[in-house]
Design a protein around this motif. Structure first.
Motif, mmCIF file in Angstrom:
data_model
loop_
_atom_site.group_PDB
_atom_site.id
_atom_site.type_symbol
_atom_site.label_atom_id
_atom_site.label_comp_id
_atom_site.label_asym_id
_atom_site.label_seq_id
_atom_site.Cartn_x
_atom_site.Cartn_y
_atom_site.Cartn_z
ATOM 1 N N ALA A 1 -2.902 8.230 0.186
ATOM 2 C CA ALA A 1 -2.166 7.845 0.771
ATOM 3 C C ALA A 1 -2.365 6.717 1.862
ATOM 4 C CB ALA A 1 -1.407 8.948 1.513
ATOM 5 N N GLY A 2 -2.423 5.156 1.845
ATOM 6 C CA GLY A 2 -3.268 4.616 2.583
ATOM 7 C C GLY A 2 -4.091 3.687 1.346
ATOM 8 N N SER A 3 -4.123 3.761 0.507
ATOM 9 C CA SER A 3 -4.785 3.129 -0.623
ATOM 10 C C SER A 3 -3.340 1.607 -0.786
ATOM 11 C CB SER A 3 -5.363 3.890 -2.216
ATOM 12 O OG SER A 3 -3.838 4.325 -2.672
ATOM 13 N N LEU A 4 -4.175 0.353 -1.135
ATOM 14 C CA LEU A 4 -3.817 -0.505 -2.501
ATOM 15 C C LEU A 4 -3.014 0.037 -3.334
ATOM 16 C CD1 LEU A 4 -5.720 -2.852 -0.842
ATOM 17 C CD2 LEU A 4 -4.127 -2.236 0.198
ATOM 18 N N ASP B 1 7.913 5.711 -0.131
ATOM 19 C CA ASP B 1 6.208 6.057 -0.230
ATOM 20 C C ASP B 1 5.791 4.487 -0.024
ATOM 21 O OD1 ASP B 1 6.615 8.951 -1.528
ATOM 22 O OD2 ASP B 1 7.307 7.519 -4.005
ATOM 23 N N VAL C 1 0.803 -3.941 4.391
ATOM 24 C CA VAL C 1 -0.714 -4.071 5.073
ATOM 25 C C VAL C 1 -0.875 -5.390 4.722
ATOM 26 C CG1 VAL C 1 -1.294 -1.805 4.707
ATOM 27 C CG2 VAL C 1 -2.230 -3.131 3.496
ATOM 28 N N THR D 1 -3.688 -7.254 -6.051
ATOM 29 C CA THR D 1 -2.952 -6.836 -4.953
ATOM 30 C C THR D 1 -1.629 -6.730 -5.802
ATOM 31 O OG1 THR D 1 -3.216 -7.933 -3.958
ATOM 32 C CG2 THR D 1 -4.784 -5.270 -3.641
ATOM 33 N N ARG E 1 2.285 4.765 1.288
ATOM 34 C CA ARG E 1 2.805 5.531 2.832
ATOM 35 C C ARG E 1 1.916 6.927 2.371
ATOM 36 N NH1 ARG E 1 5.126 4.194 6.700
ATOM 37 N NH2 ARG E 1 6.689 2.350 5.795
ATOM 38 N N GLN E 2 2.318 7.792 1.545
ATOM 39 C CA GLN E 2 2.177 8.335 1.135
ATOM 40 C C GLN E 2 1.486 9.143 -0.408
ATOM 41 O OE1 GLN E 2 5.307 10.626 2.035
ATOM 42 N NE2 GLN E 2 6.828 9.891 0.228
ATOM 43 N N THR E 3 0.658 10.245 -0.618
ATOM 44 C CA THR E 3 -0.059 9.994 -2.051
ATOM 45 C C THR E 3 1.716 10.372 -3.496
ATOM 46 O OG1 THR E 3 -1.485 11.425 -0.847
ATOM 47 C CG2 THR E 3 -1.359 11.970 -2.996
ATOM 48 N N ALA F 1 0.592 -0.961 -0.063
ATOM 49 C CA ALA F 1 -0.065 -0.062 -0.075
ATOM 50 C C ALA F 1 1.036 1.191 0.148
ATOM 51 C CB ALA F 1 -0.837 0.297 1.808
#
Length: 236
Positions: free
Chosen positions: A126-129, A92, A96, A106, A79-81, A77
């Motif tokens: 940020a946070g997206s797979l 980046d 998860v 994925t 960590r940042q945009t 995933a």
């Protein structure tokens, strides 16, 4: 005259009961009190049903918890945009543990290092797979193209924040006399591939991809400082 002899076992003196019989009667009464049966317990169907429901609910929660932990997978995933066109770095990325829909393509956690150096094919928050469609190995500049850096102050850039992949035009601005002239100002179409703000002078270096044949002209115009950047439509 015949006198009957009183039964020595039934009467005594004035016809009362003998002491040993009285003692036996008290003992019998005490025995009856000791063996009094316990009261019957009333069954409450509501409490029984509630107990059964609690046991079933606990079993279901246990099964759900076991299923959730046993069906998770480690995937990559953000960590940042990362915006479209940006190069993906190690910082980046993160791994998860999630439960996955088989339809998602994925990237497994053990393949995270293979994404470093690739470029984002689209804007990713940020946070997206990360899926296979989110990244590309396309090299910049592509064959037949060149990348030119143009330093611009905020006043010569659009107020809308630029993103990698935006289509823009570099417009030649008037000289010191401010004479625009009758002819339309010269412009060069380009694609934004990177943004590098400089906190010391307040300018931003915009990396632009242009055809090789226009790279020299764009570099020469950028060196004069008499250019402005125009953002064109983002519709695709």
């Amino acid at each position: 005259m015949t006198t009957e002899k009183a039964d020595s076992t039934s009467v005594s003196g004035g016809g009362g009961v003998r002491p040993d019989r009285r003692r036996r009667g008290k003992a019998a009464a005490a025995d009856q009190a000791a063996v009094t049966p316990a009261p019957k317990l009333r069954r409450r169907p509501v409490l029984v049903a509630a107990s059964i429901a609690a046991v079933i609910l606990g079993a279901l929660l246990g099964a759900w918890a076991w299923s959730s932990t046993s069906n998770t997978h480690e995937v990559v995933a953000l960590r940042q945009t990362v915006t479209r066109g940006e190069t993906i770095t190690q910082g980046d990325l993160m791994t998860v543990q999630v439960g996955l829909d088989p339809a998602l393509r994925t990237i497994p956690g053990d393949r995270m290092s293979s994404l470093v150096g690739q470029r984002a094919a689209m804007d990713m928050a940020a946070g997206s797979l990360i899926t296979g469609e989110n990244v590309t190995k396309k090299v910049l500049p592509a064959e037949g193209m060149s990348v030119v850096g143009v330093a611009l102050p905020p006043s010569l850039m659009p107020g809308e924040a630029l993103l990698a992949g935006d289509r823009v035009r570099i417009i030649a601005t008037p000289g010191q006399q401010g004479d625009v002239g009758q002819e339309p100002p010269a412009s060069i179409a380009a694609t934004v591939v990177g943004l590098y703000p400089n906190a010391e002078n307040g300018q931003t270096v915009v990396s632009l991809e242009v055809p090789e044949g226009q790279a020299a002209e764009l570099a020469a115009r950028a060196a004069t400082g008499k250019v402005a950047l125009v953002l064109d439509s983002r519709e695709r």
